[in-house]
Design a protein around this motif. Sequence first.
Motif, PDB file in Angstrom:
ATOM      1  N   ARG A   1       0.849  -1.252  -0.061  1.00 40.05           N
ATOM      2  CA  ARG A   1       0.027   0.077   0.041  1.00 40.05           C
ATOM      3  C   ARG A   1       0.837   1.318   0.037  1.00 40.05           C
ATOM      4  NH1 ARG A   1      -5.348   1.463   0.985  1.00 40.05           N
ATOM      5  NH2 ARG A   1      -5.908  -0.470   1.628  1.00 40.05           N
TER       6      ARG A   1
ATOM      7  N   ASP B   1      -8.413   5.683   1.791  1.00 38.47           N
ATOM      8  CA  ASP B   1      -7.815   4.246   1.068  1.00 38.47           C
ATOM      9  C   ASP B   1      -8.658   3.970  -0.133  1.00 38.47           C
ATOM     10  OD1 ASP B   1      -6.340   4.111   3.672  1.00 38.47           O
ATOM     11  OD2 ASP B   1      -7.899   3.158   4.687  1.00 38.47           O
TER      12      ASP B   1
ATOM     13  N   SER C   1      -8.462   1.738  -3.552  1.00 36.99           N
ATOM     14  CA  SER C   1      -7.991   0.203  -3.859  1.00 36.99           C
ATOM     15  C   SER C   1      -8.894  -0.176  -5.062  1.00 36.99           C
ATOM     16  CB  SER C   1      -8.196  -0.697  -2.869  1.00 36.99           C
ATOM     17  OG  SER C   1      -7.707  -2.021  -3.126  1.00 36.99           O
TER      18      SER C   1
ATOM     19  N   HIS D   1      -3.331   0.794  -4.830  1.00 37.98           N
ATOM     20  CA  HIS D   1      -3.532   0.394  -3.584  1.00 37.98           C
ATOM     21  C   HIS D   1      -3.098   1.523  -2.793  1.00 37.98           C
ATOM     22  CE1 HIS D   1      -5.259  -2.549  -0.539  1.00 37.98           C
ATOM     23  NE2 HIS D   1      -4.178  -2.554  -0.010  1.00 37.98           N
TER      24      HIS D   1
END
Length: 558
Positions: A319, A418, A420, A493
């Motif tokens: 990440r 976040d 992704s 990600h």
Amino acid sequence: MPAPKGSTTEIRALWNCRIPMRDGIELAADITVPAGDGPFPAVVTRTPYNRKPGIWMQRLVAAGYAYVMIDMRGRGDSDGDFQPFVHDGDDGYDTIEWVAEQTWCTGRVGMVGLSYEGLTQWWTARARPPHLRCIAPMAIGVADLGPRPSFDTGVPHLYWSWWFHQVTGRTQQHYGAPSWGPNIRHLPLRTLHEQVGTGGRWWPMYVDGEIDYLGKDFVFGDDDWANLDLPVLVTVGWWDDQSTMATWVRLAQSPAGARSQLLIGAWDHGGNRSPSPVLGGLDVSRSVMDTVGHVERFLARHLKDEDEHADVHPCRVFRTGTMRWEDLDEWPSTAVESTHWYLTSGGDARTLNGNGELTPTPGETAFDTYVFDPEEPARDFTNLDLFAWSDPPHDQRYLLRRPDVLVYRGPTLKEPVDASGRAELEVFVSLDAPDADVSVMLLDVHPDGRMMLVGSELGSCGLQRVSMRSGPGSAPVDPGEIVGLRIPLVWLHHTFLPGHRIALAVTAGAFPAFARNLGTGDPWADAVDSRVVSVTVHHGPKHPSRLVLPIENTKGAE
């Protein structure tokens, strides 16, 4: 070659062995067999880059595998004629079965390799040789992405001129030898290879549409995926071949998916074998790992039955943003929500550079305009003495200061965001010329002002030729006509941290990796004239241009 202490026989190196193919030609192979009584599982690399000792041979032989490195047909010491991007599954099949029959082999065979070496693995798996147990292709995808970049969407990829040069003839040509810098703007593109001094036949064939990286001779079809049933380890970096991510998505849905694995790190193409602690000026030292060891553990499960029942997460993904490794049961995550960031002007009805914003709801009807001059294209800081893989900076501020680049920034984040999956831009544009390209970069704006690329592939996060917006066939736009584009951006990600901002940069190309759009609408292979193009980005309730991000935690995106 001396044997390690305690072994009963010496390591055997068998140079320039000849492997017969079904049509009578022979391929050249170097074979290294470990010390000991054997037999051993074998690992094969088929390469167009000329066989030579390297890290695979050293590490895999030390781990107890026989290692076989083979010049592909028509390359190095092998017979025949090399044909780029053409399925050579028969050669792969015959090679695997020949290796499996040797007295030093247990009959269990796997494959490893980077880039085109990975492509040969996919093609060999497609041919289904009985003794092939697993493959580990690095940084190469075979998913059908729809219209091909070069011909159906009309954006010629200058990178292939660089690659074709390397595989001209039989020996590996030095990638820095041609005079890329002073000649990369040569027109017409049909004769680019002559101008830079590469010679060879592949670039003209590419220009004429006879070979194509994402063409029918490259990708897997539905039947190929349905018949794929052996384990695959897919490895790639965030700043590398992003078609590999789409391939993983398709692989995970195939019969092979349950036994396959994914590794994505914070590296570029070369980093798949040897990750760098710094990439493009960004500290990615936490992503440094032993990728070869990771591959060997995968091989051991399927060639030696070691740890075959171990609880292994199928996806190991780095990440970016928070800079940490995550072991996941799936990637991309299905627990995401598409969030929209709308393009708006920064208080003006018309902005010329850097004044746009990203907002959670559409703003008032407005537009922003940039002017593109093909004679002075925006470009990254690729070292044109080398052309590709020269580690240009991730901080795009030097590029974003140009008047032909629009920048849209979101608010300063109070919570982490976040993301992704794959980002996308839905955008409405109009031109005052028959054609133009729209290139988009996704950026993470740091508190210190750095505007860092969130992944990319050869200089482009997303690229669309406007005339080819509907796929195959040219459809030049009328002056002032507003057209909608859906431009896939990067897979990611990534965590956008508190204090950071999400940003987009929109410009008119991705030179020098991709050729310039000359704006005239003329066929790209033979066009020599250019014109300045004004590109207008429309936004507001009627034309809701927006960034679409797959978000895992929607609170930070509010």
